[in-house]
Scaffold this motif. Structure first.
Motif, mmCIF file in Angstrom:
data_model
loop_
_atom_site.group_PDB
_atom_site.id
_atom_site.type_symbol
_atom_site.label_atom_id
_atom_site.label_comp_id
_atom_site.label_asym_id
_atom_site.label_seq_id
_atom_site.Cartn_x
_atom_site.Cartn_y
_atom_site.Cartn_z
ATOM 1 N N GLY A 154 4.391 5.196 -22.132
ATOM 2 C CA GLY A 154 5.327 4.332 -21.415
ATOM 3 C C GLY A 154 6.377 5.075 -20.619
ATOM 4 O O GLY A 154 7.341 4.482 -20.162
ATOM 5 N N ARG A 155 6.202 6.380 -20.428
ATOM 6 C CA ARG A 155 7.140 7.170 -19.628
ATOM 7 C C ARG A 155 6.699 7.187 -18.175
ATOM 8 O O ARG A 155 5.521 7.236 -17.871
ATOM 9 N N CYS A 156 7.680 7.182 -17.296
ATOM 10 C CA CYS A 156 7.396 7.308 -15.868
ATOM 11 C C CYS A 156 7.207 8.788 -15.549
ATOM 12 O O CYS A 156 8.081 9.603 -15.803
ATOM 13 N N GLU A 157 6.055 9.148 -15.028
ATOM 14 C CA GLU A 157 5.740 10.521 -14.641
ATOM 15 C C GLU A 157 5.771 10.618 -13.116
ATOM 16 O O GLU A 157 5.684 9.615 -12.425
ATOM 17 N N SER A 158 5.859 11.837 -12.615
ATOM 18 C CA SER A 158 5.927 12.023 -11.159
ATOM 19 C C SER A 158 4.668 11.520 -10.459
ATOM 20 O O SER A 158 4.709 11.099 -9.315
ATOM 21 N N GLY A 159 3.533 11.601 -11.149
ATOM 22 C CA GLY A 159 2.274 11.145 -10.562
ATOM 23 C C GLY A 159 1.643 12.140 -9.626
ATOM 24 O O GLY A 159 0.697 11.833 -8.911
ATOM 25 N N ALA A 160 2.147 13.385 -9.626
ATOM 26 C CA ALA A 160 1.668 14.383 -8.673
ATOM 27 C C ALA A 160 0.995 15.577 -9.339
ATOM 28 O O ALA A 160 0.824 16.610 -8.714
ATOM 29 N N THR A 161 0.610 15.446 -10.606
ATOM 30 C CA THR A 161 -0.046 16.556 -11.284
ATOM 31 C C THR A 161 -1.460 16.148 -11.685
ATOM 32 O O THR A 161 -1.765 14.965 -11.802
ATOM 33 N N ALA A 162 -2.310 17.130 -11.918
ATOM 34 C CA ALA A 162 -3.691 16.847 -12.298
ATOM 35 C C ALA A 162 -3.774 16.154 -13.654
ATOM 36 O O ALA A 162 -4.713 15.422 -13.926
ATOM 37 N N ASP A 163 -2.789 16.358 -14.515
ATOM 38 C CA ASP A 163 -2.780 15.722 -15.829
ATOM 39 C C ASP A 163 -2.205 14.314 -15.811
ATOM 40 O O ASP A 163 -2.440 13.536 -16.728
#
Length: 91
Positions: free
Chosen positions: A39-48
């Protein structure tokens, strides 16, 4: 104030405190990247953790890279070397 009223007031305050600690959930309105399974907001710009607009994060597979929130093929890591030019003939 009676004991019951104090208990009621304390319960109300505790409820407000717990609601404030909960924070916001990850969604399109709260996250420009992607939402992890936790439920954490991630940058969305990594392969993981690849994704945009609060969608669930995806993991890019082998040979792909995260670009603009989507897994894309390629993305080599170097420029290579240029071919040699040889002068021609003599005369």
């Amino acid at each position: 104030m009676t004991r019951f009223a104090w208990c009621l007031l304390a319960g109300f305050c505790l409820g407000l405190a717990l609601a404030a600690c909960g924070g916001s959930t990850c969604s399109a309105s709260t996250c420009g990247g992607c939402c992890s399974a936790e439920g954490r907001c991630e940058s969305g710009a990594t392969a993981d953790a690849c994704g945009v607009n609060g969608a669930s994060c995806g993991r890019c597979g082998s040979g792909t890279v995260c670009q603009a929130g989507t897994c894309q093929a390629g993305g080599g890591s170097g420029g290579g070397t240029g071919g040699g030019a040889t002068g021609g003939g003599g005369g």
